[in-house]
Enzyme design. Structure first.
Site, PDB file in Angstrom:
ATOM      1  N   SER A  17       0.840  -1.189   0.000  1.00  0.00           N
ATOM      2  CA  SER A  17       0.000   0.000   0.000  1.00  0.00           C
ATOM      3  C   SER A  17       0.880   1.245   0.000  1.00  0.00           C
ATOM      4  O   SER A  17       1.726   1.401  -0.867  1.00  0.00           O
ATOM      5  CB  SER A  17      -0.976  -0.046   1.183  1.00  0.00           C
ATOM      6  OG  SER A  17      -2.045   0.851   0.981  1.00  0.00           O
ATOM      7  N   ASP A 147      -5.772  -3.410  -3.004  1.00  0.00           N
ATOM      8  CA  ASP A 147      -4.739  -3.097  -2.016  1.00  0.00           C
ATOM      9  C   ASP A 147      -4.104  -4.352  -1.417  1.00  0.00           C
ATOM     10  O   ASP A 147      -4.797  -5.282  -0.996  1.00  0.00           O
ATOM     11  CB  ASP A 147      -5.370  -2.265  -0.894  1.00  0.00           C
ATOM     12  CG  ASP A 147      -4.357  -1.539  -0.041  1.00  0.00           C
ATOM     13  OD1 ASP A 147      -3.561  -2.209   0.630  1.00  0.00           O
ATOM     14  OD2 ASP A 147      -4.357  -0.288  -0.049  1.00  0.00           O
TER      15      ASP A 147
END
Length: 286
Positions: A17, A147
């Site tokens: 991320s 993600d």
């Protein structure tokens, strides 16, 4: 502190991320100061966007501006960028070296043939607050990604697995620096018309935090003999209240300053880990 770019001192740098942005830039040779400057310029603009499409478009602008067409063949050290496959519900980790291939050397392609821009966008696409990110691999496979925090918000275990299993490193030869984003009080949201939205943000934040602490607990059980410095301090004062959607540059600057305090708290551990003042042994894993 270590007297040179991190890409020259670490054999592996993994990120998930927002950590994927940092890991990718470090692996390409950027300094920490360079990365901080880029964050101040781009990240608040991303998080201020109200819609998933707007956030994804701003993230794409950041990725294309910063990484351009650079690929995983351009890295200066080993790297791992963690994303999550939407369709198969499993990790997809972009790597630069065939040595990290875990027995799939004959079919290995650096970064699956994708650019750094695509890999970083995928790892940062916190669905449903961002749109899913689609990449085309070297095999012309269309892959939907979200993600990487959904599978490994803390990617330390994946890095250690590459070092121990793929690179055949002894536990005694490894030095691990594992850096989290910190733990903060929950912000209060007063406007009722966005209450449902922020409840969803809170739920995702909880999911990512649970993932982070679960992976860290497993690391301490499975690899307690590997020398590790974990930096993920807790900040309890009310003015530190924030979440992963933060866009206020003043607040982000304050968090950055508290990060410097975290370094001060752990500096002696880090100096010992790296043998500062002694002969340096290359073999770090981030």
């Amino acid at each position: 502190m270590i007297g040179g770019p991190l890409c020259e001192r670490f054999d592996l740098i993994f990120g998930t991320s927002t950590g994927a942005i940092i890991a990718a830039l470090l692996a390409l040779g950027y300094t920490v100061d360079d990365i901080h400057t880029l964050y101040k310029e781009h990240v608040p603009a991303i998080m201020r966007r109200r819609t998933a499409r707007g956030k994804s478009e701003a993230l794409a602008h950041l990725a294309k501006t910063v990484f351009r067409e650079r690929t995983f063949a351009d890295v200066k050290t080993g790297v791992g960028i963690v994303a999550t496959r939407w369709d198969f519900e499993k990790p997809m980790i972009f790597k630069g070296s065939v040595a990290q291939a875990h027995g799939r050397q004959s079919t290995f392609v650096p970064g699956f043939g994708c650019t750094f821009s695509d890999a970083v966008q995928a790892s940062c696409s916190a669905y449903p607050f961002f749109e899913k990110h689609v990449v085309m691999t070297a095999k012309d496979e269309r892959v939907e990604l979200i993600d990487g925090g959904y599978c490994a918000n803390n990617p330390t275990l994946y890095a250690i697995a590459d070092a121990v299993i793929a690179l055949k490193k002894l536990h005694s030869d490894l030095r691990v620096v594992s850096i989290g984003v910190g733990v903060y009080p929950e912000p209060r949201r007063w406007r009722s018309w966005i209450a449902k939205f922020f409840l969803s943000v809170q739920l995702l934040q909880k999911t990512l935090n649970i993932n982070t602490f679960s992976m860290e607990q497993l690391r301490t059980i499975l690899f307690k003999d590997i020398w590790t410095v974990r930096i993920n301090d807790t900040f309890e004062r009310p003015e530190m209240a924030t979440d992963f959607m933060e866009s206020d540059l003043t607040k982000l600057d304050m968090l950055y300053q508290r990060g410097s305090e975290s370094f001060a708290h752990h500096e002696s551990e880090l100096r010992e880990l790296f043998g500062i003042g002694a002969v340096r042994v290359k073999g770090g894993v981030n």
